[in-house]
Design an enzyme around this catalytic site. Sequence first.
Site, PDB file in Angstrom:
ATOM      1  N   SER A   1      31.628  41.516  24.936  1.00 54.82           N
ATOM      2  CA  SER A   1      30.366  41.475  25.688  1.00 54.82           C
ATOM      3  C   SER A   1      30.197  42.781  26.452  1.00 54.82           C
ATOM      4  O   SER A   1      31.186  43.441  26.792  1.00 54.82           O
ATOM      5  CB  SER A   1      30.386  40.334  26.705  1.00 54.82           C
ATOM      6  OG  SER A   1      31.168  40.698  27.832  1.00 54.82           O
ATOM      7  N   ASP A   2      28.954  43.158  26.729  1.00 57.32           N
ATOM      8  CA  ASP A   2      28.765  44.230  27.700  1.00 57.32           C
ATOM      9  C   ASP A   2      29.268  43.692  29.042  1.00 57.32           C
ATOM     10  O   ASP A   2      29.453  42.485  29.227  1.00 57.32           O
ATOM     11  CB  ASP A   2      27.294  44.669  27.785  1.00 57.32           C
ATOM     12  CG  ASP A   2      27.184  46.075  28.386  1.00 57.32           C
ATOM     13  OD1 ASP A   2      28.154  46.521  29.050  1.00 57.32           O
ATOM     14  OD2 ASP A   2      26.141  46.738  28.213  1.00 57.32           O
ATOM     15  N   TRP A   3      29.495  44.602  29.965  1.00 53.97           N
ATOM     16  CA  TRP A   3      30.169  44.247  31.222  1.00 53.97           C
ATOM     17  C   TRP A   3      29.253  43.383  32.102  1.00 53.97           C
ATOM     18  O   TRP A   3      28.329  43.878  32.726  1.00 53.97           O
ATOM     19  CB  TRP A   3      30.575  45.535  31.924  1.00 53.97           C
ATOM     20  CG  TRP A   3      31.936  46.061  31.561  1.00 53.97           C
ATOM     21  CD1 TRP A   3      32.901  46.427  32.450  1.00 53.97           C
ATOM     22  CD2 TRP A   3      32.513  46.274  30.265  1.00 53.97           C
ATOM     23  NE1 TRP A   3      34.032  46.834  31.778  1.00 53.97           N
ATOM     24  CE2 TRP A   3      33.828  46.755  30.447  1.00 53.97           C
ATOM     25  CE3 TRP A   3      32.070  46.078  28.953  1.00 53.97           C
ATOM     26  CZ2 TRP A   3      34.685  47.058  29.392  1.00 53.97           C
ATOM     27  CZ3 TRP A   3      32.916  46.384  27.892  1.00 53.97           C
ATOM     28  CH2 TRP A   3      34.201  46.865  28.116  1.00 53.97           C
ATOM     29  N   GLY A   4      29.507  42.095  32.089  1.00 49.06           N
ATOM     30  CA  GLY A   4      28.670  41.191  32.886  1.00 49.06           C
ATOM     31  C   GLY A   4      27.520  40.605  32.090  1.00 49.06           C
ATOM     32  O   GLY A   4      26.545  40.137  32.663  1.00 49.06           O
ATOM     33  N   ALA A   5      27.646  40.590  30.768  1.00 46.98           N
ATOM     34  CA  ALA A   5      26.545  40.100  29.934  1.00 46.98           C
ATOM     35  C   ALA A   5      26.705  38.626  29.564  1.00 46.98           C
ATOM     36  O   ALA A   5      25.886  38.087  28.833  1.00 46.98           O
ATOM     37  CB  ALA A   5      26.440  40.950  28.669  1.00 46.98           C
TER      38      ALA A   5
END
Length: 714
Positions: free
Chosen positions: A239-243
């Site tokens: 995942s993207d960071w915090g997605a």
Amino acid sequence: MSKDILEIEKKIEEIISKLTLEEKSAMCHGNGLFRTGGVERLNIPPLKMSDGPMGVRNEFPDDSWMPIGNSDDYTTYLPCNTALAATWNTSLAHEAGVVLGNEARGRGKDVILGPGINIIRSPLCGRNFEYMSEDPYLISKLVVPLIKGIQENNDVAACVKHFAANNQETERLKVEVEIDERTLREIYLPGFEAAVKEGNSYSIMTAYNKLYGYYCSHSEQLIKEILEEEWGFDGVVVSDWGAVHDTVEAANSGLDIEMNVTYNFDDYFFAKPLVEAVKSGKVSEEVVNEKIRRILRMMYKINAFSEDRKRGIYNSSKHREKTLELARESIVLLKNEKNVLPLKDNKIKTLAVIGENANIIHSNGGGSAEIKALYEVTPLLGIKSRLGGQTEVKYAKGYDADKSKKEALINEAVELAKISDVVIIIGGLKHTDDDLQLENNALTVSKDQEIKHYVDSEGYDKTDLNLPYAQDELIKSVLEVNKNAVVVMLSGAPVKMTEWIDDVSAVVQTWYNGMEGGNALAEILFGDVSPSGKLPITFPRALEDSPAHKIGEFPGGKTVKYTEGIFVGYRYFSSYDVKPLFCFGHGLSYTDFKYEALDILINEVPEDTDISVKFKVTNAGDKDGAEVPQIYVRDLDASVERPKLELKGFDKVYLKAYETKEVEIKLNKKSLAFYSVEDKKWTVEPGTFEIFVGSSSEDIRLRKKFNLNSSYKF
Ligand code: BGC
């Protein structure tokens, strides 16, 4: 399956049988800002990741965004992806990958978080410099060798990002993209498809935004159906960071690793909540096993368990040489009247270099693409070291974010220009927003007033296309006293130039161009090499001319509607006869190229059509140079609306003075196809097609129609 693969699959199943649920969850989420949890008991190391596309980012502690700050993480700074795309050189893309992969491994990383390949939909997207182009074909052709270069022989994984339709920074964490399926397939997915199917990227990063009602990290349609089932991706989805926003949705959609920006690692959705979700039956343990399978498979691919794993190297002189080669080929000569360029060094006694961008570095900004460059040669340093002691080089800053200084800076620059033989203005954009407060005069901006953004940076889109800090005024004032002043724009995206473009003879586009960027620029300005870069994006005259802005659909609100459909970039400009300032594919040289003898051979067989496009290119001048012949296709009888031009082939041809070469570019059924939503298949219809051979998307030199009898669906 080969014996080796069977062997590895067997080992993976053995490991899975030994892992506890808690250990499995540890492998599926961040346990440091840039690493997952390992399982010491079974000798499974954590996966170490690092940004980013232009070099390996500086080191962070596991639990703080304050860089560690030692001196061991200075690194090679590569040209940004827009620059790479401007080279139109697939071998150089491969070499850029080799450097990046080698450095990532040298720094002890397992996964390098790049390349970024989202489509450049608007000139305002803050991350355009991290991406390549508005054209899916150009992206596909460059991303494949780039990924191969990163992964081959380096025992490191690429992580192509951000999947998918992540084309703006405004509301990037939650904006819902509304896009029709044909457009998704024809414009926004092909780069990713090539990265996976041909480039064999070992991992992929899901985007922050929503698509068709789901966050991309929760989208079964994107991850399971398209990526895994259709494209056969067997790698790791990060995942993207915090997605990630929901444990069950994300786990069941096929996401393998959750990363985030916060330090409460045990509370991540794939940490304790995942263990609980399995225990309560909301996620089956087999779903988690499949994630472990993918993670371990990637770890075997990068030899993470082997004592003979490649060790990599960073900051080698060879890597620095490559950054120079890339930078040299990326610079685009936009305009050159009266042969103002190249500058004749032996005639220049006094040279004025004007503009802040001549004298600042960029590598340390931009968001996650920032790096701690071993060094960065600024344009001023490049020019001065190229010219040596026989020319007096004087610098004037010319512009500044501080409004109160502007008049004085312009006056100083004009005075310097008056007494100099030659003037080079170096302006454009930058990454850092230290001056944002100043420029917006934060104390007097009321809450309702819009804050203006002028930087090429993650986290913001630019407010408009204008050159910031009164640069237009500076350029116009300098041109009044020196008609032959050369203008260099340094940026990751187009800026508005209409206020002065007709009054200036020579304009050069350079980019965030790596550690040797200043040297490469000096080589081009003084004619050591002929420029050979071509624009990978359209430079519009005005923002309203860009399709997403024309229809008022950038940046949207809670949702953003891509109603321009497939008419992105030059597909729009060419089809709707809108004249850009500089078109897609444009780039001049110090020599002239002649095109002739177009010959198209077509071999239609039931499975595919082989098309051979042959022609001759001659360097008609007395300087060596390189040209990028571009092949565009038009479908004249299509049953659906199609663009007037679509790039389907190109080559980079190096020609000595007066040399001629025959070029052959092959096309096939894919080059003629559109995506049929009805059939859910790429479709080629019989009828008349036209092939254009151009030096740019506007400068078409040869063209020929042909009739196709066959039809295909695939
Ligand atoms: C960016 C990614 C980056 C990640 C880690 C995110 O905010 O969108 O591109 O790789 O942070 O720094």
